[in-house]
Design a protein around this motif. Structure first.
Motif, PDB file in Angstrom:
ATOM      1  N   SER A 194       1.917  15.921  -8.283  1.00  0.00           N
ATOM      2  CA  SER A 194       0.746  15.152  -8.715  1.00  0.00           C
ATOM      3  C   SER A 194       0.726  13.765  -8.089  1.00  0.00           C
ATOM      4  O   SER A 194      -0.339  13.246  -7.744  1.00  0.00           O
ATOM      5  CB  SER A 194       0.723  15.032 -10.244  1.00  0.00           C
ATOM      6  OG  SER A 194       0.630  16.303 -10.844  1.00  0.00           O
ATOM      7  N   ALA A 195       1.914  13.150  -7.970  1.00  0.00           N
ATOM      8  CA  ALA A 195       1.980  11.834  -7.321  1.00  0.00           C
ATOM      9  C   ALA A 195       1.494  11.921  -5.885  1.00  0.00           C
ATOM     10  O   ALA A 195       0.774  11.034  -5.392  1.00  0.00           O
ATOM     11  CB  ALA A 195       3.409  11.305  -7.374  1.00  0.00           C
ATOM     12  N   TYR A 196       1.848  12.993  -5.196  1.00  0.00           N
ATOM     13  CA  TYR A 196       1.391  13.194  -3.817  1.00  0.00           C
ATOM     14  C   TYR A 196      -0.114  13.435  -3.766  1.00  0.00           C
ATOM     15  O   TYR A 196      -0.834  12.813  -2.967  1.00  0.00           O
ATOM     16  CB  TYR A 196       2.138  14.378  -3.197  1.00  0.00           C
ATOM     17  CG  TYR A 196       1.505  14.893  -1.928  1.00  0.00           C
ATOM     18  CD1 TYR A 196       1.684  14.237  -0.715  1.00  0.00           C
ATOM     19  CD2 TYR A 196       0.728  16.046  -1.944  1.00  0.00           C
ATOM     20  CE1 TYR A 196       1.089  14.705   0.447  1.00  0.00           C
ATOM     21  CE2 TYR A 196       0.135  16.524  -0.784  1.00  0.00           C
ATOM     22  CZ  TYR A 196       0.321  15.851   0.404  1.00  0.00           C
ATOM     23  OH  TYR A 196      -0.275  16.326   1.545  1.00  0.00           O
ATOM     24  N   ILE A 197      -0.611  14.340  -4.624  1.00  0.00           N
ATOM     25  CA  ILE A 197      -2.021  14.724  -4.583  1.00  0.00           C
ATOM     26  C   ILE A 197      -2.933  13.571  -4.985  1.00  0.00           C
ATOM     27  O   ILE A 197      -3.944  13.299  -4.320  1.00  0.00           O
ATOM     28  CB  ILE A 197      -2.271  15.940  -5.497  1.00  0.00           C
ATOM     29  CG1 ILE A 197      -1.592  17.194  -4.926  1.00  0.00           C
ATOM     30  CG2 ILE A 197      -3.767  16.201  -5.664  1.00  0.00           C
ATOM     31  CD1 ILE A 197      -1.721  18.415  -5.814  1.00  0.00           C
ATOM     32  N   LEU A 198      -2.591  12.885  -6.059  1.00  0.00           N
ATOM     33  CA  LEU A 198      -3.502  11.904  -6.644  1.00  0.00           C
ATOM     34  C   LEU A 198      -3.329  10.495  -6.097  1.00  0.00           C
ATOM     35  O   LEU A 198      -4.235   9.672  -6.243  1.00  0.00           O
ATOM     36  CB  LEU A 198      -3.327  11.880  -8.166  1.00  0.00           C
ATOM     37  CG  LEU A 198      -3.538  13.222  -8.881  1.00  0.00           C
ATOM     38  CD1 LEU A 198      -3.333  13.064 -10.376  1.00  0.00           C
ATOM     39  CD2 LEU A 198      -4.919  13.797  -8.592  1.00  0.00           C
ATOM     40  N   CYS A 199      -2.187  10.204  -5.494  1.00  0.00           N
ATOM     41  CA  CYS A 199      -1.939   8.841  -4.998  1.00  0.00           C
ATOM     42  C   CYS A 199      -1.875   8.774  -3.469  1.00  0.00           C
ATOM     43  O   CYS A 199      -2.529   7.917  -2.856  1.00  0.00           O
ATOM     44  CB  CYS A 199      -0.636   8.294  -5.589  1.00  0.00           C
ATOM     45  SG  CYS A 199      -0.670   8.157  -7.389  1.00  0.00           S
ATOM     46  N   LEU A 200      -1.118   9.680  -2.869  1.00  0.00           N
ATOM     47  CA  LEU A 200      -0.900   9.591  -1.425  1.00  0.00           C
ATOM     48  C   LEU A 200      -2.091  10.107  -0.625  1.00  0.00           C
ATOM     49  O   LEU A 200      -2.496   9.488   0.368  1.00  0.00           O
ATOM     50  CB  LEU A 200       0.369  10.356  -1.044  1.00  0.00           C
ATOM     51  CG  LEU A 200       0.829  10.203   0.409  1.00  0.00           C
ATOM     52  CD1 LEU A 200       1.071   8.731   0.740  1.00  0.00           C
ATOM     53  CD2 LEU A 200       2.089  11.015   0.662  1.00  0.00           C
ATOM     54  N   VAL A 201      -2.671  11.249  -1.027  1.00  0.00           N
ATOM     55  CA  VAL A 201      -3.788  11.832  -0.272  1.00  0.00           C
ATOM     56  C   VAL A 201      -4.990  10.884  -0.213  1.00  0.00           C
ATOM     57  O   VAL A 201      -5.548  10.649   0.879  1.00  0.00           O
ATOM     58  CB  VAL A 201      -4.190  13.208  -0.861  1.00  0.00           C
ATOM     59  CG1 VAL A 201      -5.482  13.704  -0.228  1.00  0.00           C
ATOM     60  CG2 VAL A 201      -3.070  14.219  -0.635  1.00  0.00           C
ATOM     61  N   PRO A 202      -5.448  10.309  -1.346  1.00  0.00           N
ATOM     62  CA  PRO A 202      -6.560   9.340  -1.233  1.00  0.00           C
ATOM     63  C   PRO A 202      -6.223   8.146  -0.352  1.00  0.00           C
ATOM     64  O   PRO A 202      -7.106   7.621   0.338  1.00  0.00           O
ATOM     65  CB  PRO A 202      -6.780   8.901  -2.688  1.00  0.00           C
ATOM     66  CG  PRO A 202      -6.258  10.020  -3.517  1.00  0.00           C
ATOM     67  CD  PRO A 202      -5.086  10.553  -2.748  1.00  0.00           C
ATOM     68  N   LYS A 203      -4.966   7.729  -0.360  1.00  0.00           N
ATOM     69  CA  LYS A 203      -4.562   6.587   0.475  1.00  0.00           C
ATOM     70  C   LYS A 203      -4.615   6.956   1.954  1.00  0.00           C
ATOM     71  O   LYS A 203      -5.031   6.156   2.793  1.00  0.00           O
ATOM     72  CB  LYS A 203      -3.161   6.136   0.081  1.00  0.00           C
ATOM     73  CG  LYS A 203      -2.757   4.790   0.666  1.00  0.00           C
ATOM     74  CD  LYS A 203      -1.437   4.335   0.092  1.00  0.00           C
ATOM     75  CE  LYS A 203      -1.075   2.943   0.588  1.00  0.00           C
ATOM     76  NZ  LYS A 203      -2.006   1.914   0.129  1.00  0.00           N
TER      77      LYS A 203
END
Length: 419
Positions: A260-269
């Motif tokens: 979830s940290a990857y999907i919700l934080c890293l991808v939008p960044k």
């Protein structure tokens, strides 16, 4: 020594819980199918979706024109359409059949049809009509063509009003054509981008769907590897319902906290999407969402008896769930039955809450209805998971007792034959 004291029961329960958790983690990383849904799909799908819509808007959509009027007014209208950033007039056709052929061959994505009496109607004060035919396989094509034609018609209307106003000053013409000045700006998405609008909802939905598929496939594998097709193995570590549910859910939670940290934080960044959420607010909101999705998936997994079944049952639900969430389709236009039906799924509240937190900068007290609904779902689906797993534990124990009874009968029969 008394083995039924409370400290001993707690130690035994915790030992069983961590055994189940570690065993579930091992099974996830040993099973390629489950690993694909838990790691590969969450890692790859957000990148694919975001990359497809990374340009946010569609520009220079090719269109065909059928101008049966062929007058100065019709040519001016088409010039305004072609001058817009959204549409590029690629072909001028003599009739609709030629234009339809280009549309079928996907050389153009829309047809602008101007009838022969277009200029006559304008000259006599009648309302003229311009028809627009679009390829609805892509909603962005339709949006670009419709906006370009609408803006062109508004510009032509202003020119006609000025011409009919007579001998007036420029200021009078300005007031006549635009008595109220306005500026159209989309809140929280000023560029009207498709990625900023849809990708946050898709990211939340991916979490739920991959959990459904991964946990469902793991359940189907467990049944296929069990001689009695039971979900729960006959082991001393699996004797308590609570430890089974807690052990399995804790394993999935550990994996999906990272995912979830990857999907919700890293991808939008990575794709420079709108991301103005407070980290503490986002974490507080996502935690009950993950619990609700995990317990919902575990409840549904008891109905999966084969590895492939979850693919046929869950994959097709992704698009309907996105629509009934009220994000890609107006919530006010959703029938009451489907709106109530959508409340069964954590994604409905997760999508609406996450979009407000991430894209609109809402705080937790501003998404309390969705936040409370997710905690209610977490509790409700935890209870249903315990109930269905309790039945599975009892069923597994029953099959084990039947097997022991059958072995005893066989031994007694063998002894009687020897005697």
């Amino acid at each position: 020594m008394n083995n039924h004291t409370l400290p001993h029961i707690i130690r035994q329960g915790l030992a069983g819980l961590f055994h189940i958790c570690s065993h579930e983690l091992k099974q996830v990383f040993k099973d390629q199918g489950v690993l694909i849904f838990f790691l590969l799909v969450p890692l790859a799908y957000p990148l694919i979706y975001a990359f497809i819509y990374t340009n946010e808007v569609v520009r220079d959509v090719p269109a065909a024109v059928v101008d049966l009027s062929n007058t100065a007014q019709s040519r001016e209208f088409l010039r305004l359409v072609d001058a817009s950033a959204d549409v590029r007039i690629q072909s001028h056709c003599t009739d609709m059949e030629e234009a339809k052929t280009l549309l079928k061959e996907t050389k153009v994505y829309g047809i602008i049809y101007i009838p022969a009496d277009f200029n006559k109607d304008l000259s006599t004060g009648k309302q003229a009509t311009v028809s627009l035919f679009c390829d609805m396989s892509g909603m962005l094509y339709y949006k670009s063509l419709l906006l370009a034609c609408t803006n062109a018609s508004l510009s032509v209307n202003k020119q006609i009003q000025i011409e009919r106003a007579g001998n007036t000053t420029d200021r009078q013409d300005e007031i006549t054509t635009a008595p109220i000045e306005y500026e159209d700006i989309s809140l929280f998405n000023p560029q009207d981008g498709f990625a900023s609008f849809l990708i946050p909802a898709v990211l939340i939905l991916i979490i739920q769907q991959t959990l459904l598929l991964g946990i469902g496939m793991a359940a189907g594998t467990a049944r296929e590897n069990n001689r009695f097709r039971d979900l729960i193995p006959t082991s001393k570590h699996y004797q308590g319902t609570l430890r089974v549910v807690a052990g399995k859910s804790f394993a999935y939670l550990l994996i999906y906290l990272i995912v979830s940290a990857y999907i919700l934080c890293l991808v939008p960044k990575i794709f420079s999407l709108v991301q103005i959420a407070q980290p503490s607010t986002l974490l507080a909101f996502i935690f009950p969402y993950l619990l609700a999705c995990i317990f919902f998936a575990m409840t549904c997994s008891v109905f999966i008896h084969h590895r492939e079944s979850c693919l046929m049952i869950y994959v097709f639900t992704s698009v309907p769930l996105l629509f009934i969430s009220g994000i890609s389709w107006p919530g006010a236009a959703i029938p009451e039955f489907w709106k109530a039906f959508s409340y069964l799924f954590p994604s409905t509240f997760g999508i609406n809450g996450f979009v407000r937190i991430n894209t609109m900068g809402a705080e937790l007290n501003e998404v309390l209805p969705e936040y409370r609904a997710l905690w209610i779902q977490s509790g409700a689906y935890f209870i249903t998971t315990c109930l269905v797993y309790r039945y599975q534990v009892t069923l597994s124990r029953k099959h084990a007792i039947e097997r022991l009874h059958l072995l005893r009968l066989r031994r007694m029969s063998a002894k009687m034959r020897k005697a």
